[in-house]
Design a protein around this motif. Structure first.
Motif, short mmCIF file in Angstrom:
data_model
loop_
_atom_site.label_atom_id
_atom_site.label_comp_id
_atom_site.label_asym_id
_atom_site.label_seq_id
_atom_site.Cartn_x
_atom_site.Cartn_y
_atom_site.Cartn_z
N ILE A 26 3.09 48.44 21.88
CA ILE A 26 3.79 49.70 21.65
C ILE A 26 2.94 50.78 22.32
CG2 ILE A 26 2.75 50.18 19.38
CD1 ILE A 26 5.75 51.17 18.71
N VAL A 27 3.60 51.73 22.95
CA VAL A 27 2.91 52.77 23.72
C VAL A 27 3.13 54.12 23.05
CG1 VAL A 27 2.67 53.82 26.00
CG2 VAL A 27 3.31 51.41 25.80
N LEU A 28 2.05 54.81 22.75
CA LEU A 28 2.10 56.16 22.21
C LEU A 28 1.80 57.10 23.36
CD1 LEU A 28 1.52 54.36 19.72
CD2 LEU A 28 0.22 56.26 18.80
N VAL A 29 2.66 58.09 23.59
CA VAL A 29 2.47 58.97 24.73
C VAL A 29 2.55 60.43 24.33
CG1 VAL A 29 3.33 57.24 26.35
CG2 VAL A 29 4.92 58.92 25.40
N SER A 116 -1.70 52.24 36.62
CA SER A 116 -1.73 50.93 35.95
C SER A 116 -1.21 51.07 34.52
CB SER A 116 -3.15 50.35 35.94
OG SER A 116 -3.56 50.09 37.26
N PHE A 117 -1.52 52.20 33.89
CA PHE A 117 -1.01 52.49 32.55
C PHE A 117 0.52 52.54 32.58
CE2 PHE A 117 0.34 54.91 28.94
CZ PHE A 117 -0.57 54.61 27.93
N TYR A 118 1.08 53.26 33.57
CA TYR A 118 2.54 53.34 33.68
C TYR A 118 3.17 51.96 33.82
CZ TYR A 118 2.12 58.41 34.67
OH TYR A 118 1.87 59.75 34.61
N GLU A 119 2.58 51.11 34.64
CA GLU A 119 3.11 49.76 34.84
C GLU A 119 3.02 48.94 33.55
OE1 GLU A 119 4.91 48.54 37.41
OE2 GLU A 119 4.79 50.65 38.04
N ALA A 120 1.90 49.04 32.85
CA ALA A 120 1.75 48.33 31.57
C ALA A 120 2.77 48.84 30.56
CB ALA A 120 0.33 48.47 31.04
N ALA A 121 3.01 50.15 30.55
CA ALA A 121 3.97 50.74 29.61
C ALA A 121 5.38 50.21 29.85
CB ALA A 121 3.94 52.26 29.72
N LYS A 122 5.73 49.93 31.09
CA LYS A 122 7.06 49.39 31.40
C LYS A 122 7.28 48.02 30.77
CE LYS A 122 7.56 51.77 35.82
NZ LYS A 122 7.58 51.59 37.29
N ASN A 123 6.20 47.30 30.51
CA ASN A 123 6.29 45.96 29.93
C ASN A 123 6.14 45.97 28.41
OD1 ASN A 123 6.59 44.52 32.41
ND2 ASN A 123 4.45 44.98 32.81
N ALA A 124 6.11 47.14 27.81
CA ALA A 124 5.92 47.27 26.37
C ALA A 124 7.22 46.97 25.62
CB ALA A 124 5.46 48.68 26.02
N ILE A 127 8.30 52.66 23.66
CA ILE A 127 7.54 53.87 23.94
C ILE A 127 7.78 54.83 22.78
CG2 ILE A 127 7.26 55.87 25.48
CD1 ILE A 127 6.65 53.31 26.97
N VAL A 128 6.70 55.41 22.24
CA VAL A 128 6.81 56.41 21.18
C VAL A 128 6.27 57.72 21.73
CG1 VAL A 128 6.13 57.10 18.86
CG2 VAL A 128 6.47 54.67 19.38
N GLN A 129 7.14 58.70 21.89
CA GLN A 129 6.70 60.00 22.37
C GLN A 129 6.30 60.85 21.17
OE1 GLN A 129 9.30 62.21 24.97
NE2 GLN A 129 7.54 63.30 25.78
N THR A 130 5.05 61.29 21.19
CA THR A 130 4.51 62.14 20.13
C THR A 130 4.70 63.60 20.52
OG1 THR A 130 2.26 62.35 21.04
CG2 THR A 130 2.75 60.36 19.73
#
Length: 154
Positions: A26-29, A116-124, A127-130
């Motif tokens: 899960i990605v927190l952004v 690289s972060f963006y690419e990893a986030a695509k495979n999550a 995405i949770v936008q804070t």
């Protein structure tokens, strides 16, 4: 309201956290992250929102219900500062303190380069936008497991 669950965790986010399996991320952004364009590639497909909350508050709420996969080095990752990969902004220090408290560990956040972060986030999974306004308030958490003795039995 539910007993024992942080009231800031909305039903959509709780559903996503529940559906995630061991090793899913899960990605927190922060508010500047391109959450809609990146989230369309995730399992969930659209961003989840915890607006008006800092990255550290969101991390604490999520980690109150989700175990981390601390058997791997990259169970918690932050986006590197462009041009200063060794720099650790205050927002990352705050989330790292939340992680250490939740995990009872002194392990530091891993860091990855911005693209690289963006690419990893695509495979999550999601995405949770804070509501985080500070730069580099972007993190990836890898879900762990709950041991059999930690499962509530009626």
């Amino acid at each position: 309201m539910l007993k024992g669950i942080d009231h800031r965790l909305n039903s959509e986010l709780l559903g996503a956290l529940r559906a995630m399996g061991h090793g899913d991320t899960i990605v927190l952004v922060d508010r500047n992250f391109p959450s809609f364009s990146v989230a369309k590639n995730t399992i969930h497909g659209t961003p989840l929102f915890m607006e008006n909350l800092s990255a550290a508050v969101v991390a604490k709420a999520i980690l109150s219900v989700m175990p981390l996969d601390n058997f791997v080095e990259d169970y918690a990752v932050a986006m590197e500062v462009v041009g200063a990969p060794d720099e650790t902004p205050d927002v990352q220090k705050e989330v790292e303190a939340v992680l250490k408290a939740a995990e009872g560990s002194d392990k530091a956040l891993s860091k990855v380069e911005r693209f690289s972060f963006y690419e990893a986030a695509k495979n999550a999974y999601a995405i949770v936008q804070t509501g985080e306004t500070r730069f580099y308030g972007c993190f990836i958490f890898k879900k762990g497991v709950i041991a059999p003795d930690q499962v509530f039995e009626a």
